[in-house]
Design an enzyme around this catalytic site. Structure first.
Site, PDB file in Angstrom:
ATOM      1  N   TYR A 172       0.842  -1.198   0.000  1.00 26.47           N
ATOM      2  CA  TYR A 172       0.000   0.000   0.000  1.00 26.47           C
ATOM      3  C   TYR A 172       0.879   1.252   0.000  1.00 26.47           C
ATOM      4  O   TYR A 172       1.379   1.687   1.030  1.00 26.47           O
ATOM      5  CB  TYR A 172      -0.906  -0.015   1.224  1.00 26.47           C
ATOM      6  CG  TYR A 172      -2.109   0.886   1.115  1.00 26.47           C
ATOM      7  CD1 TYR A 172      -1.967   2.264   0.963  1.00 26.47           C
ATOM      8  CD2 TYR A 172      -3.394   0.377   1.165  1.00 26.47           C
ATOM      9  CE1 TYR A 172      -3.061   3.094   0.860  1.00 26.47           C
ATOM     10  CE2 TYR A 172      -4.512   1.203   1.080  1.00 26.47           C
ATOM     11  CZ  TYR A 172      -4.337   2.559   0.920  1.00 26.47           C
ATOM     12  OH  TYR A 172      -5.430   3.386   0.828  1.00 26.47           O
ATOM     13  N   TYR A 190      -0.947   4.464 -10.602  1.00 25.47           N
ATOM     14  CA  TYR A 190      -2.042   3.727 -11.269  1.00 25.47           C
ATOM     15  C   TYR A 190      -3.395   4.325 -10.916  1.00 25.47           C
ATOM     16  O   TYR A 190      -4.115   4.834 -11.768  1.00 25.47           O
ATOM     17  CB  TYR A 190      -1.919   2.253 -10.891  1.00 25.47           C
ATOM     18  CG  TYR A 190      -3.151   1.400 -10.974  1.00 25.47           C
ATOM     19  CD1 TYR A 190      -3.868   1.251 -12.152  1.00 25.47           C
ATOM     20  CD2 TYR A 190      -3.582   0.681  -9.846  1.00 25.47           C
ATOM     21  CE1 TYR A 190      -4.986   0.436 -12.210  1.00 25.47           C
ATOM     22  CE2 TYR A 190      -4.692  -0.147  -9.899  1.00 25.47           C
ATOM     23  CZ  TYR A 190      -5.399  -0.262 -11.077  1.00 25.47           C
ATOM     24  OH  TYR A 190      -6.487  -1.076 -11.132  1.00 25.47           O
TER      25      TYR A 190
END
Length: 389
Positions: A285, A333
């Protein structure tokens, strides 16, 4: 096995994954619309029907009563629901929760779902204020969450000699992966010099050390290993998963350079019967570059304080020593408020060999690590293809 969780290893599998529209979806689409898009895609990926879903796992900071709202919108009637709120790590935790529910007979086909129109709706960072719980941090005017992560980065630099250039290497590596992903929001060239020269947000983190703000939704479908073997795609088995948390507010974090990932990672690996050296692809993350650095250390890919040297010279980029955040991550992304579900989606696709130009060769074991709050909730899952059982 830790905590008597031997039952977890290989008893369930991910059988369907999908994203919704990503980036800026524009006016007219809601978070629930994006959840519906992703759910339809994940069901098709699995070869299942909406009526097969009897377990629902979802969380949102953008609408109330997530399981009720999502179930009503999708037209499903789950017999088990879970909306445990652990921030962006919630969705990785749901892999473990869904496995427990399936093993207990409380559901058979679990949907993990998330959607947000954070970019279209606002585009801003969350800021500490009157609407939040009263905190001793408030008089200092922090710009949360970035200030919390900047504190951790500054402490790591002071304690271990980590440099801004080393943190920038993480952003550059993520961008190189994103350039191989046609769905990534940011695909322009990015250099270490670009990261260092970009706008400072909270010292020592610049705007390129920070995740994107986008719209997007994702869905993951989990079922029993037995049922998974009869479905459309090769199952990706959940080999180990664990959760740990030490604090909520950053001022209560016991040590700014060590996260509870040291606990969640060790337990997940023990349940899986694997080690960091066995991991072929790691989805971490990366809300900020310092996250990736801390998690590489705390999960055992390198020693404490060695993260800076570990990431140098393109070590995390395509062709490097460890394939990390192969979608482009939250840095390049997408990042629609919470990113955990997208970590799972990319890991599953890599383990299935579906990632095209960014596919990692000989990929059998994937690690997914979610973080929630201010480096608060840490959740680690180890996934594997059929060869790992």
């Amino acid at each position: 096995m830790t905590g008597g969780e031997a039952w977890l290893r290989g008893s369930t599998a991910v059988v369907g994954v999908a994203e919704s529209d990503l980036g800026r979806v524009g006016p007219g689409l809601t978070a629930l619309d994006l959840i519906a898009q992703a759910t339809a895609g994940a069901l098709d990926d699995a070869g299942l029907e909406k009526a097969d879903i009897d377990g629902l796992f979802c969380h949102s900071a953008f609408f109330q009563n997530p399981p009720l709202a999502v179930a009503q919108y999708l037209g499903i009637r789950p017999r088990y629901s879970d909306s445990s709120a652990l921030g962006g790590s919630s969705f990785v935790a749901y892999l473990r929760h869904a496995t427990a529910a399936i093993n207990a007979g409380m559901c058979e086909v679990a949907l993990i779902a998330y959607g947000s129109t954070q970019l279209s709706s606002s585009g801003g960072l969350v800021r500490s204020g009157a609407a939040m719980l009263k905190s001793y941090e408030l008089p200092f005017g922090p710009r949360l969450p970035v200030t919390a992560y900047a504190l951790a980065a500054a402490r790591h630099m002071h304690q271990f000699g980590t440099t801004r250039e080393q943190l920038a290497e993480i952003a550059v590596a993520a961008r190189k992966w994103a350039q191989l992903n046609p769905r990534a929001y940011e695909r322009q060239d990015l250099t270490v010099a670009d990261v260092l020269a970009s706008r400072m947000v909270s010292t020592p983190l610049t705007i390129r050390d920070c995740c994107l703000v986008t719209d997007g939704g994702g869905a993951v479908i989990v079922t029993s290993a037995e049922r998974a073997r009869s479905l459309r795609k090769a199952p990706v088995f959940i080999l180990g998963a664990a959760e740990a948390q030490w604090h909520n507010d950053i001022f209560q974090m016991p040590e700014l350079t060590t996260t509870a990932a040291v606990e969640s990672g060790a337990r997940a690996f023990e349940i899986a019967g694997l080690r960091p050296a066995d991991v072929d692809v790691a989805q971490l993350y990366d809300a900020f570059t310092v996250n990736t650095l801390l998690f590489l250390e705390d999960l055992g890919f390198c020693g404490k304080g060695e993260g800076g040297s570990f990431v140098e010279r393109g070590a995390l980029a395509p062709g490097g020593r460890l394939a990390v955040n192969t979608s482009g991550g939250g840095l390049s992304y997408c990042h629609p408020g919470m990113f955990g579900v997208f970590l799972i989606i990319e890991a599953v696709r890599q383990l299935r060999g579906e990632c095209g130009d960014r596919q990692v060769g000989d990929c059998h074991v994937g690690l997914v690590h979610g973080s929630g709050g201010m480096l608060s909730s840490q959740v680690t899952a180890v996934l594997g293809d059929g060869s790992t059982l």
